[in-house]
Design a protein around this motif. Structure first.
Motif, PDB file in Angstrom:
ATOM      1  N   PHE A  10       0.816  -1.219   0.000  1.00 47.27           N
ATOM      2  CA  PHE A  10       0.000   0.000   0.000  1.00 47.27           C
ATOM      3  C   PHE A  10       0.851   1.272   0.000  1.00 47.27           C
ATOM      4  O   PHE A  10       0.313   2.376   0.020  1.00 47.27           O
ATOM      5  CB  PHE A  10      -0.941   0.013   1.205  1.00 47.27           C
ATOM      6  CG  PHE A  10      -1.959  -1.090   1.169  1.00 47.27           C
ATOM      7  CD1 PHE A  10      -3.107  -0.963   0.400  1.00 47.27           C
ATOM      8  CD2 PHE A  10      -1.756  -2.259   1.874  1.00 47.27           C
ATOM      9  CE1 PHE A  10      -4.038  -1.990   0.341  1.00 47.27           C
ATOM     10  CE2 PHE A  10      -2.680  -3.290   1.825  1.00 47.27           C
ATOM     11  CZ  PHE A  10      -3.828  -3.158   1.047  1.00 47.27           C
ATOM     12  N   ALA A  11       2.157   1.137   0.002  1.00 41.47           N
ATOM     13  CA  ALA A  11       3.051   2.296   0.071  1.00 41.47           C
ATOM     14  C   ALA A  11       2.801   3.251  -1.088  1.00 41.47           C
ATOM     15  O   ALA A  11       2.627   2.845  -2.232  1.00 41.47           O
ATOM     16  CB  ALA A  11       4.502   1.838   0.061  1.00 41.47           C
ATOM     17  N   GLY A  12       2.752   4.539  -0.737  1.00 39.98           N
ATOM     18  CA  GLY A  12       2.553   5.569  -1.742  1.00 39.98           C
ATOM     19  C   GLY A  12       1.106   5.848  -2.080  1.00 39.98           C
ATOM     20  O   GLY A  12       0.808   6.806  -2.775  1.00 39.98           O
ATOM     21  N   ARG A  13       0.206   5.033  -1.578  1.00 39.86           N
ATOM     22  CA  ARG A  13      -1.215   5.278  -1.822  1.00 39.86           C
ATOM     23  C   ARG A  13      -1.734   6.268  -0.783  1.00 39.86           C
ATOM     24  O   ARG A  13      -1.263   6.301   0.350  1.00 39.86           O
ATOM     25  CB  ARG A  13      -2.016   3.978  -1.718  1.00 39.86           C
ATOM     26  CG  ARG A  13      -1.670   2.980  -2.793  1.00 39.86           C
ATOM     27  CD  ARG A  13      -2.578   1.782  -2.699  1.00 39.86           C
ATOM     28  NE  ARG A  13      -2.131   0.722  -3.587  1.00 39.86           N
ATOM     29  CZ  ARG A  13      -2.710  -0.459  -3.644  1.00 39.86           C
ATOM     30  NH1 ARG A  13      -3.745  -0.735  -2.878  1.00 39.86           N
ATOM     31  NH2 ARG A  13      -2.260  -1.369  -4.474  1.00 39.86           N
ATOM     32  N   PRO A  14      -2.734   7.061  -1.147  1.00 34.25           N
ATOM     33  CA  PRO A  14      -3.256   8.031  -0.175  1.00 34.25           C
ATOM     34  C   PRO A  14      -4.047   7.347   0.938  1.00 34.25           C
ATOM     35  O   PRO A  14      -4.792   6.406   0.693  1.00 34.25           O
ATOM     36  CB  PRO A  14      -4.150   8.939  -1.018  1.00 34.25           C
ATOM     37  CG  PRO A  14      -4.459   8.166  -2.248  1.00 34.25           C
ATOM     38  CD  PRO A  14      -3.342   7.201  -2.464  1.00 34.25           C
ATOM     39  N   THR A  15      -3.854   7.838   2.144  1.00 35.86           N
ATOM     40  CA  THR A  15      -4.666   7.389   3.279  1.00 35.86           C
ATOM     41  C   THR A  15      -5.960   8.198   3.283  1.00 35.86           C
ATOM     42  O   THR A  15      -6.144   9.098   2.469  1.00 35.86           O
ATOM     43  CB  THR A  15      -3.915   7.612   4.610  1.00 35.86           C
ATOM     44  OG1 THR A  15      -3.712   9.024   4.777  1.00 35.86           O
ATOM     45  CG2 THR A  15      -2.579   6.881   4.626  1.00 35.86           C
ATOM     46  N   ALA A  16      -6.825   7.923   4.227  1.00 34.90           N
ATOM     47  CA  ALA A  16      -8.099   8.654   4.323  1.00 34.90           C
ATOM     48  C   ALA A  16      -7.895  10.143   4.588  1.00 34.90           C
ATOM     49  O   ALA A  16      -8.753  10.947   4.246  1.00 34.90           O
ATOM     50  CB  ALA A  16      -8.978   8.035   5.403  1.00 34.90           C
ATOM     51  N   THR A  17      -6.762  10.513   5.179  1.00 33.55           N
ATOM     52  CA  THR A  17      -6.488  11.936   5.428  1.00 33.55           C
ATOM     53  C   THR A  17      -5.858  12.621   4.222  1.00 33.55           C
ATOM     54  O   THR A  17      -5.695  13.839   4.237  1.00 33.55           O
ATOM     55  CB  THR A  17      -5.543  12.120   6.632  1.00 33.55           C
ATOM     56  OG1 THR A  17      -4.293  11.502   6.318  1.00 33.55           O
ATOM     57  CG2 THR A  17      -6.137  11.542   7.902  1.00 33.55           C
ATOM     58  N   GLY A  18      -5.463  11.858   3.223  1.00 33.65           N
ATOM     59  CA  GLY A  18      -4.794  12.412   2.062  1.00 33.65           C
ATOM     60  C   GLY A  18      -3.280  12.310   2.130  1.00 33.65           C
ATOM     61  O   GLY A  18      -2.591  12.593   1.156  1.00 33.65           O
ATOM     62  N   ALA A  19      -2.735  11.896   3.290  1.00 35.41           N
ATOM     63  CA  ALA A  19      -1.298  11.676   3.408  1.00 35.41           C
ATOM     64  C   ALA A  19      -0.942  10.377   2.687  1.00 35.41           C
ATOM     65  O   ALA A  19      -1.764   9.458   2.611  1.00 35.41           O
ATOM     66  CB  ALA A  19      -0.897  11.576   4.878  1.00 35.41           C
ATOM     67  N   MET A  20       0.255  10.296   2.157  1.00 35.47           N
ATOM     68  CA  MET A  20       0.686   9.079   1.491  1.00 35.47           C
ATOM     69  C   MET A  20       1.075   8.045   2.542  1.00 35.47           C
ATOM     70  O   MET A  20       1.777   8.355   3.502  1.00 35.47           O
ATOM     71  CB  MET A  20       1.884   9.346   0.572  1.00 35.47           C
ATOM     72  CG  MET A  20       1.533  10.199  -0.615  1.00 35.47           C
ATOM     73  SD  MET A  20       0.304   9.386  -1.640  1.00 35.47           S
ATOM     74  CE  MET A  20      -0.654  10.773  -2.177  1.00 35.47           C
ATOM     75  N   PHE A  21       0.613   6.813   2.342  1.00 36.51           N
ATOM     76  CA  PHE A  21       0.924   5.750   3.297  1.00 36.51           C
ATOM     77  C   PHE A  21       2.393   5.369   3.203  1.00 36.51           C
ATOM     78  O   PHE A  21       2.929   5.158   2.125  1.00 36.51           O
ATOM     79  CB  PHE A  21       0.054   4.519   3.041  1.00 36.51           C
ATOM     80  CG  PHE A  21       0.412   3.370   3.942  1.00 36.51           C
ATOM     81  CD1 PHE A  21       0.126   3.423   5.296  1.00 36.51           C
ATOM     82  CD2 PHE A  21       1.053   2.253   3.445  1.00 36.51           C
ATOM     83  CE1 PHE A  21       0.470   2.383   6.143  1.00 36.51           C
ATOM     84  CE2 PHE A  21       1.389   1.198   4.280  1.00 36.51           C
ATOM     85  CZ  PHE A  21       1.105   1.253   5.632  1.00 36.51           C
ATOM     86  N   ASP A  22       3.022   5.296   4.375  1.00 37.15           N
ATOM     87  CA  ASP A  22       4.411   4.866   4.487  1.00 37.15           C
ATOM     88  C   ASP A  22       4.458   3.825   5.599  1.00 37.15           C
ATOM     89  O   ASP A  22       4.228   4.154   6.761  1.00 37.15           O
ATOM     90  CB  ASP A  22       5.311   6.053   4.821  1.00 37.15           C
ATOM     91  CG  ASP A  22       6.786   5.691   4.862  1.00 37.15           C
ATOM     92  OD1 ASP A  22       7.134   4.505   5.053  1.00 37.15           O
ATOM     93  OD2 ASP A  22       7.614   6.608   4.720  1.00 37.15           O
ATOM     94  N   PRO A  23       4.747   2.559   5.280  1.00 37.55           N
ATOM     95  CA  PRO A  23       4.720   1.507   6.297  1.00 37.55           C
ATOM     96  C   PRO A  23       5.794   1.649   7.358  1.00 37.55           C
ATOM     97  O   PRO A  23       5.750   0.953   8.373  1.00 37.55           O
ATOM     98  CB  PRO A  23       4.911   0.223   5.483  1.00 37.55           C
ATOM     99  CG  PRO A  23       5.567   0.655   4.231  1.00 37.55           C
ATOM    100  CD  PRO A  23       5.087   2.047   3.954  1.00 37.55           C
ATOM    101  N   ARG A  24       6.731   2.577   7.172  1.00 39.71           N
ATOM    102  CA  ARG A  24       7.792   2.794   8.164  1.00 39.71           C
ATOM    103  C   ARG A  24       7.365   3.722   9.282  1.00 39.71           C
ATOM    104  O   ARG A  24       8.070   3.861  10.278  1.00 39.71           O
ATOM    105  CB  ARG A  24       9.030   3.368   7.479  1.00 39.71           C
ATOM    106  CG  ARG A  24       9.605   2.440   6.398  1.00 39.71           C
ATOM    107  CD  ARG A  24      10.625   3.139   5.563  1.00 39.71           C
ATOM    108  NE  ARG A  24       9.957   4.224   4.833  1.00 39.71           N
ATOM    109  CZ  ARG A  24      10.546   4.975   3.918  1.00 39.71           C
ATOM    110  NH1 ARG A  24      11.809   4.787   3.615  1.00 39.71           N
ATOM    111  NH2 ARG A  24       9.883   5.935   3.303  1.00 39.71           N
ATOM    112  N   LEU A  25       6.200   4.371   9.129  1.00 35.23           N
ATOM    113  CA  LEU A  25       5.724   5.324  10.134  1.00 35.23           C
ATOM    114  C   LEU A  25       4.777   4.655  11.117  1.00 35.23           C
ATOM    115  O   LEU A  25       4.140   3.656  10.799  1.00 35.23           O
ATOM    116  CB  LEU A  25       5.021   6.496   9.447  1.00 35.23           C
ATOM    117  CG  LEU A  25       5.877   7.293   8.471  1.00 35.23           C
ATOM    118  CD1 LEU A  25       5.026   8.358   7.788  1.00 35.23           C
ATOM    119  CD2 LEU A  25       7.071   7.915   9.174  1.00 35.23           C
ATOM    120  N   PHE A  26       4.663   5.229  12.295  1.00 32.46           N
ATOM    121  CA  PHE A  26       3.775   4.689  13.322  1.00 32.46           C
ATOM    122  C   PHE A  26       2.374   5.271  13.120  1.00 32.46           C
ATOM    123  O   PHE A  26       1.965   6.218  13.783  1.00 32.46           O
ATOM    124  CB  PHE A  26       4.335   4.980  14.715  1.00 32.46           C
ATOM    125  CG  PHE A  26       5.342   3.947  15.170  1.00 32.46           C
ATOM    126  CD1 PHE A  26       6.373   3.538  14.332  1.00 32.46           C
ATOM    127  CD2 PHE A  26       5.249   3.379  16.422  1.00 32.46           C
ATOM    128  CE1 PHE A  26       7.282   2.579  14.738  1.00 32.46           C
ATOM    129  CE2 PHE A  26       6.156   2.415  16.839  1.00 32.46           C
ATOM    130  CZ  PHE A  26       7.175   2.010  15.993  1.00 32.46           C
TER     131      PHE A  26
END
Length: 157
Positions: A75-91
């Protein structure tokens, strides 16, 4: 057996290429989308690692518990519900109905992780929430795939 071994090697090689392409995509896209750096800074100096409540957050009397899963590089690089890009390295984490940009202290097996709720999900059965891969790995349930966890709901001070 030899033919199966060759097929397995081909599948493994294709998977490795796919993961490298996903990582490159995530790196290329990661700068776009809604900036969530101010919210991630609220996780504190340890970036969500540990049980201590970060200085700019406070504990509420609300908790949730149940099955947590995790999601990662697919899912990396896809937008989250907030519009931020998903990064699996973040908490970060996903929940079906908690307010976006809220925070949780997830507790499992004696450990804790503080996460930013910036996405919706999980969409599987009665699972409570999805953690990004990094907090699932930090807590120690990445290999298991799911874990029965408890989470304290945190709010900004």
């Amino acid at each position: 057996a030899r033919r199966a071994g060759l097929r397995f090697a081909a599948v493994r090689a294709a998977r490795q290429r796919f993961l490298k392409e996903q990582a490159a995509l995530a790196k290329a896209i990661g700068g776009s989308g809604v900036d969530q750096s101010d919210l991630l800074a609220l996780l504190g100096p340890n970036k969500g690692r540990g049980c201590d409540i970060p200085p700019k957050l406070r504990l509420t009397d609300r908790t949730i518990s149940g099955t947590a899963s995790w999601y990662g590089w697919e899912f990396a690089g896809r937008p989250t519900a907030t519009g931020a890009m998903f990064d699996p390295r973040l908490f970060t984490a996903a929940h079906k109905s908690l307010p976006l940009n809220s925070f949780l202290r997830v507790r499992w097996n004696g450990g804790c992780a503080i996460v930013l709720m910036n996405d919706r999900g999980p969409y599987h059965g009665d699972w409570v929430f999805d953690l990004a891969q990094a907090p699932a790995r930090y807590l120690g349930y990445e290999r298991a795939g799911t874990a029965e966890v408890e989470a304290d709901i945190l709010v900004r001070r």
